[in-house]
Scaffold this motif. Structure first.
Motif, short mmCIF file in Angstrom:
data_model
loop_
_atom_site.label_atom_id
_atom_site.label_comp_id
_atom_site.label_asym_id
_atom_site.label_seq_id
_atom_site.Cartn_x
_atom_site.Cartn_y
_atom_site.Cartn_z
N VAL A 280 0.84 -1.21 0.00
CA VAL A 280 0.00 0.00 0.00
C VAL A 280 0.87 1.25 0.00
O VAL A 280 0.49 2.29 0.51
CB VAL A 280 -0.98 0.01 1.19
CG1 VAL A 280 -2.17 0.93 0.87
CG2 VAL A 280 -1.48 -1.37 1.51
N ARG A 281 2.04 1.16 -0.53
CA ARG A 281 2.93 2.31 -0.67
C ARG A 281 4.04 1.93 -1.66
O ARG A 281 4.24 0.75 -1.96
CB ARG A 281 3.58 2.68 0.66
CG ARG A 281 4.47 1.59 1.24
CD ARG A 281 5.10 2.02 2.55
NE ARG A 281 5.93 0.96 3.12
CZ ARG A 281 7.20 0.73 2.79
NH1 ARG A 281 7.80 1.50 1.87
NH2 ARG A 281 7.88 -0.26 3.36
N ILE B 11 -5.31 8.75 4.08
CA ILE B 11 -4.62 8.45 2.83
C ILE B 11 -4.49 6.94 2.64
O ILE B 11 -4.71 6.41 1.54
CB ILE B 11 -3.24 9.12 2.80
CG1 ILE B 11 -3.40 10.65 2.76
CG2 ILE B 11 -2.42 8.65 1.61
CD1 ILE B 11 -2.08 11.39 2.91
N LEU B 12 -4.15 6.23 3.71
CA LEU B 12 -4.01 4.78 3.64
C LEU B 12 -5.33 4.12 3.28
O LEU B 12 -5.39 3.23 2.42
CB LEU B 12 -3.51 4.25 4.99
CG LEU B 12 -3.38 2.72 5.10
CD1 LEU B 12 -2.34 2.20 4.11
CD2 LEU B 12 -3.00 2.33 6.52
N GLN B 13 -6.41 4.55 3.90
CA GLN B 13 -7.71 3.97 3.61
C GLN B 13 -8.13 4.25 2.17
O GLN B 13 -8.70 3.38 1.49
CB GLN B 13 -8.75 4.54 4.59
CG GLN B 13 -10.13 3.88 4.45
CD GLN B 13 -11.11 4.40 5.49
OE1 GLN B 13 -10.88 5.44 6.10
NE2 GLN B 13 -12.18 3.66 5.72
N GLU B 14 -7.83 5.44 1.70
CA GLU B 14 -8.17 5.78 0.31
C GLU B 14 -7.40 4.91 -0.68
O GLU B 14 -7.94 4.44 -1.68
CB GLU B 14 -7.86 7.26 0.06
CG GLU B 14 -8.21 7.71 -1.35
CD GLU B 14 -7.86 9.17 -1.57
OE1 GLU B 14 -7.98 9.63 -2.71
OE2 GLU B 14 -7.46 9.84 -0.59
N ARG B 15 -6.11 4.66 -0.38
CA ARG B 15 -5.31 3.81 -1.25
C ARG B 15 -5.83 2.38 -1.26
O ARG B 15 -5.91 1.74 -2.31
CB ARG B 15 -3.84 3.82 -0.78
CG ARG B 15 -3.13 5.14 -1.02
CD ARG B 15 -1.74 5.11 -0.39
NE ARG B 15 -1.00 6.35 -0.62
CZ ARG B 15 0.17 6.62 -0.07
NH1 ARG B 15 0.74 5.75 0.76
NH2 ARG B 15 0.78 7.76 -0.33
N LEU B 16 -6.19 1.87 -0.07
CA LEU B 16 -6.71 0.51 0.01
C LEU B 16 -8.01 0.37 -0.77
O LEU B 16 -8.20 -0.58 -1.54
CB LEU B 16 -6.94 0.13 1.47
CG LEU B 16 -5.69 -0.17 2.30
CD1 LEU B 16 -6.05 -0.30 3.78
CD2 LEU B 16 -5.03 -1.46 1.82
N HIS C 283 -8.41 -2.04 -4.10
CA HIS C 283 -9.32 -3.19 -4.05
C HIS C 283 -10.52 -3.01 -4.98
O HIS C 283 -11.12 -4.01 -5.39
CB HIS C 283 -9.79 -3.42 -2.62
CG HIS C 283 -8.76 -4.07 -1.75
ND1 HIS C 283 -8.59 -5.44 -1.70
CD2 HIS C 283 -7.82 -3.55 -0.93
CE1 HIS C 283 -7.62 -5.74 -0.87
NE2 HIS C 283 -7.13 -4.62 -0.38
N ASN C 284 -10.87 -1.79 -5.30
CA ASN C 284 -12.01 -1.56 -6.19
C ASN C 284 -11.61 -1.51 -7.66
O ASN C 284 -12.34 -1.99 -8.53
CB ASN C 284 -12.71 -0.25 -5.81
CG ASN C 284 -13.39 -0.34 -4.47
OD1 ASN C 284 -13.81 -1.41 -4.03
ND2 ASN C 284 -13.50 0.79 -3.78
#
Length: 261
Positions: A116-117, A144-149, A153-154
């Motif tokens: 995730v980075r 930011i982490l949640q947005e990347r995840l 995944h989507n």
């Protein structure tokens, strides 16, 4: 790995894969003895893993791995010496470049999907970003982490599905295969070269064998094992035996009698 024994493979799967990435739901492998052994089957049962395998002599059923191996060898060929004895020393550095490059299908780098980075590369150290531009509060970092995840995944599954459908479309344009039914007599292709024999003069088709059952649209069980046991064969390697009929056998009995008289 020092060898390909079943014990060594099972140990490496646990110590290098499962403890780092977790246990997978499915393991897909070729039909090597180390993966078909009782030890490896027990390991899969212990970790509740479904074990599936490729079709023999059909590398298309392991296409993702075969395509990656092609990419890896192509990258290694740019760095190895002329005698090609140092190829294994370049693998860590070549893989670092591969993991930091955006994948054509997923449109993300492997580092981003796994960590995730993005990882810090030598170029990042040389042109380091000023500290005041890196400061983020814990809450901002979490957002930011949640947005990347969520994005990974989507978006990635849709990109992969689109790529698979596109590949299947082009692959099916060139495909044509026969349909078989239980009891059909077939010849099976075995691309096994014999030492001392010219491949140009060698027939790789063996048989005829009998189709025992149909497993799917393209897979059949055929009694073509050396001991007469069944093997799962892809229809690409099968050709139906055609009965040889002489010209006079096609005529009616009356016509045949008249021609004799």
């Amino acid at each position: 790995m020092p060898n390909m024994e079943a014990k060594k493979v099972a140990k490496i799967m646990v110590e290098e894969v499962f403890v780092r990435l977790g246990t997978p739901r499915i393991i897909h492998s070729y039909q090597g003895r180390q993966f078909e052994s009782e030890l490896f089957r027990e390991e899969c049962r212990l970790f509740h893993i479904q074990k599936i395998r490729t079709t023999a002599y059909h590398p298309q059923s392991d296409g993702m791995v075969e395509r990656f191996n092609r990419t890896l060898t192509s990258m290694l060929s740019a760095f190895v010496q002329e005698n090609q004895t140092d190829w294994d020393e370049h693998i860590p550095y070549v893989m670092m470049a591969y993991r930091s490059a955006e994948h054509k299908f997923t449109q993300f780098t492997p580092n981003m999907l796994m960590l995730v980075r993005e990882t810090t590369l030598p170029l990042d150290l040389q042109y380091e970003m000023p500290e005041h531009m890196k400061i983020e509060t814990p809450n901002e970092w979490f957002c930011i982490l949640q947005e990347r995840l969520d994005r990974a995944h989507n978006v990635v599954p849709q990109h992969i599905e689109d790529a698979m459908n596109r590949q299947k479309k082009y692959h099916d344009l060139k495909m044509s295969w026969e349909k078989f039914k239980k009891g059909d007599k077939v010849f099976v292709y075995f691309p096994q070269r014999k030492v001392g024999c010219s491949p140009k003069l060698t027939s790789f088709w063996r048989g005829p064998f009998e189709v025992l059952e149909q497993w799917s649209d393209v897979l059949y069980a055929v009694n073509c094992d050396r001991k007469g046991e069944k093997q799962i064969i892809h229809c690409d390697r099968m050709r139906k035996k055609k009965e040889q009929v002489l010209n006079f056998e096609c005529d009616a009995p009356e016509a045949r009698d008249e021609s004799i008289l």
